[in-house]
Design an enzyme around this catalytic site. Structure first.
Site, PDB file in Angstrom:
ATOM      1  N   ASP A  87       0.870  -1.169   0.000  1.00 58.16           N
ATOM      2  CA  ASP A  87       0.000   0.000   0.000  1.00 58.16           C
ATOM      3  C   ASP A  87       0.910   1.223   0.000  1.00 58.16           C
ATOM      4  O   ASP A  87       2.129   1.115   0.173  1.00 58.16           O
ATOM      5  CB  ASP A  87      -0.947  -0.050   1.214  1.00 58.16           C
ATOM      6  CG  ASP A  87      -2.198   0.790   0.984  1.00 58.16           C
ATOM      7  OD1 ASP A  87      -2.235   1.561   0.006  1.00 58.16           O
ATOM      8  OD2 ASP A  87      -3.140   0.686   1.791  1.00 58.16           O
ATOM      9  N   ASP A 122      -3.667   7.181  -3.487  1.00 49.52           N
ATOM     10  CA  ASP A 122      -4.991   7.760  -3.726  1.00 49.52           C
ATOM     11  C   ASP A 122      -5.357   8.734  -2.613  1.00 49.52           C
ATOM     12  O   ASP A 122      -4.655   8.821  -1.603  1.00 49.52           O
ATOM     13  CB  ASP A 122      -6.037   6.633  -3.837  1.00 49.52           C
ATOM     14  CG  ASP A 122      -5.957   5.649  -2.681  1.00 49.52           C
ATOM     15  OD1 ASP A 122      -4.832   5.387  -2.199  1.00 49.52           O
ATOM     16  OD2 ASP A 122      -7.003   5.147  -2.233  1.00 49.52           O
TER      17      ASP A 122
END
Ligand code: GUN
Length: 573
Positions: A87, A122
């Site tokens: 991530d 994001d």
């Protein structure tokens, strides 16, 4: 990189191919914090992990970890030789607020340390965020996805779908992300929903995202690590899960089960699912040193999680995922509310329903009545000699045909009898399967029923000496043969029963080669996955016939690969 091998509605059994091996989906990627290893790599493997997820941001921000990762790669750092996903630090921004990181900086780092799947940085959209703000954040996320996609090199890129609670934004996010070359779509921003037990919204968000996503690529549900949610999320079309919950819950003595969570304080008798330390009693576990106890509970949480993953996979194999989901949703009022969402979205869910399943369906309660299968077929016959507990009156001729064949309901169908094979029975099945009138068309002439002498089962239907259809015993339905395909073609119009392919591929199909999605120009939208179908060119010349392997809606949503498994081509004489 994503191969789908079996489906049950929106759920699928697949393989994600990465540089360090295959992930058999659905699967869970346990979160590994490189600073604190709750379980060893061997223990993670033992529990069933095929791949891991870790955080590139944490590694990047820690001088020692960064040095080792840059030198030995992320696999060397973790001492794990299977697939590793990372991530990007977005979750840290959700937890701690602003983080000091640029999207290209963290992408380049993920590439440098050799991850198999890297994630775009994001913008985490909170469920409270109002529409205008959520829209702006989404535009920024989309910009970052597009830039990362250009720059991803050889890693697989995960492009998160944001949009907060706004379902129209989720749909838009999914459609925009699907236009890029991203390889995996994680649904993001849902951790707060799961923490608040808002499973209704979670289901709505997944559905809205799936409606816009290219269905050929895998979907990951970010932060979903509770076994009670795996059946539902897989049912709605999610393929990958990740979570630190197994370890986080363990740190506060919480044990996870498919039916919920229980704190060790509340446990008097060891639940049967506990196998992390065989023979250990509840009081022994309670009296253990915190560190040892935490390890055992973390292991328990992962064992239960992977056991549920296997159960979901078995249910997809059997075609019994509806049943599993219904059972799982009944464990709590918060989960029960998801039924309202399923009911509201039943038409969309119904678009993915197959023509038949491997096992006979079982109703698990009142909510089962909404399933497309039951709502469509219950009391659909005006007369019939047998009375089925679900479907009401059913003609005896369908006593061995899906979904009326007894399966587990052997003793529950009034008037069920083994039937002899005759033309009337064949006609009833054909009318039921292909629509009224086909029974007459397939038997209009000199018929012959080829019946096995040993088993007394019908094998083939012949008409004027030509092979029309064979019977599948498992489902009591017909499989088209050449004359049957010709008769269906001659006696129907428009796109009925048809998969219309472009002229480029037509000659291959005539030779018996399968039909691939990209060559399909049009398809009868009433066909369902696993239906028998005929393949024609745009001039409506019959080319081939076979079994439709995916639903028309999936083709619309960008599915690739084989669409019709051609049984035989029809060569021109
Ligand atoms: N982990 C949990 N939720 C999210 C999310 O929305 N985005 C990213 N990148 N990671 C997450």
């Amino acid at each position: 990189m994503f191969e789908i091998n079996k489906r049950d509605g929106l759920a699928r059994l697949g393989k994600v191919k990465t540089q360090h091996g295959i992930l058999d989906t659905p699967t869970l990627l346990p979160v590994v914090n490189p600073k604190i290893l709750t379980l060893s790599m061997d223990e993670l493997k033992e529990c069933g992990a095929q791949g891991l997820i870790t955080n590139s941001y944490i590694i990047y921000k820690n001088i020692e970890l960064k040095e080792v990762a840059e030198e030995k790669g992320v696999h060397g750092l973790l001492n794990w030789d299977g697939p590793v996903m990372t991530d990007s630090g977005t979750f840290q921004s959700h937890v701690y607020g602003e983080i000091d990181m640029q999207p290209d900086e963290i992408l380049n780092f993920q590439k440098k340390i050799g991850v198999d799947i890297g994630t775009v940085l994001d913008v985490f959209c909170e469920p409270e965020t109002r529409f205008e703000e959520a829209k702006k954040e989404l535009e920024e996320t989309q910009k970052r996805i597009e830039e990362s996609d250009k720059n991803k090199d050889s890693i697989l890129l995960a492009a998160p779908i944001q949009g907060g609670r706004h379902l129209d934004l989720r749909l838009k996010a999914a459609q925009m992300a699907s236009k890029t070359g991203a390889d995996i779509f994680p649904i993001g921003g849902v951790v707060p929903l799961m923490e608040r037990n808002n499973f209704e919204k979670l289901a709505e968000v997944i559905i809205a995202s799936k409606k816009g996503l290219d269905i050929s690529r895998p979907v990951h549900l970010f932060g979903c690590g509770h076994p009670m949610l795996f059946a539902l999320a897989s049912f709605l079309g999610c393929d990958l899960f990740d979570s630190a919950s197994y370890a986080k819950f363990a740190s506060r003595d919480s044990l996870m089960f498919t039916w919920g969570t229980k704190n060790l304080d509340e446990i008097e008798e060891m639940p049967s699912e506990f196998s992390a330390a065989p023979g250990l009693t509840v009081s022994e576990l309670k009296e253990m040193k915190k560190e040892d106890r935490q390890k055992i509970i973390a292991k328990h949480n992962l064992i239960v999680s992977f056991a549920e993953i296997r159960r979901v996979k078995q249910a997809i194999h059997d075609g019994l995922l509806w049943e599993l989901v219904e059972n799982r949703l009944r464990y709590s009022p918060a989960l029960m509310k998801v039924f309202d969402i399923l009911k509201r979205e039943i038409n969309w869910i119904g678009e993915f329903e197959p023509a038949y399943r491997y096992k006979t369906p079982i109703k698990t309660g009142a909510e089962s009545n909404w399933r497309p299968l039951f709502s469509k077929l219950t009391n659909s016959f005006k007369s019939g000699d047998m009375v089925h507990p679900y479907f009401g009156k059913v003609p005896n001729h369908l006593s061995e045909t899906y979904p009326f064949h007894p399966g587990l309901l052997q003793d529950d169908i009034e008037g069920w009898k083994m039937q002899e094979w005759n033309i009337d029975r064949v006609k009833t099945i054909l009318d039921y399967q292909f629509g009224k009138g086909i029974g007459k068309i397939f038997t209009d002439g000199e018929t012959e029923l080829v019946i096995s002498r040993k088993t007394k089962r019908l094998r083939n239907l012949l008409l004027d000496g030509q092979h029309v259809a064979s019977l599948s015993h498992r489902r009591g339905m017909f499989i088209l043969q050449k004359r049957g395909a010709e008769l269906l073609h001659e006696n129907s119009s428009n796109s009925k029963y048809r998969v219309i392919v472009n002229s480029e591929t037509a000659e291959f199909n005539r030779k018996g080669k399968s039909v691939f999605c990209k060559f399909i120009e049009h398809i009868d939208t009433e066909l369902k996955c696993l239906d028998e179908c005929i393949v024609v060119n745009p001039k409506d010349e019959l080319l081939a016939f076979g079994k439709l392997m995916i639903g028309p809606k999936e083709i619309e949503l960008g599915q690739q690969g084989m669409a019709v498994k051609v049984r035989s081509g029809i060569e021109t004489s």
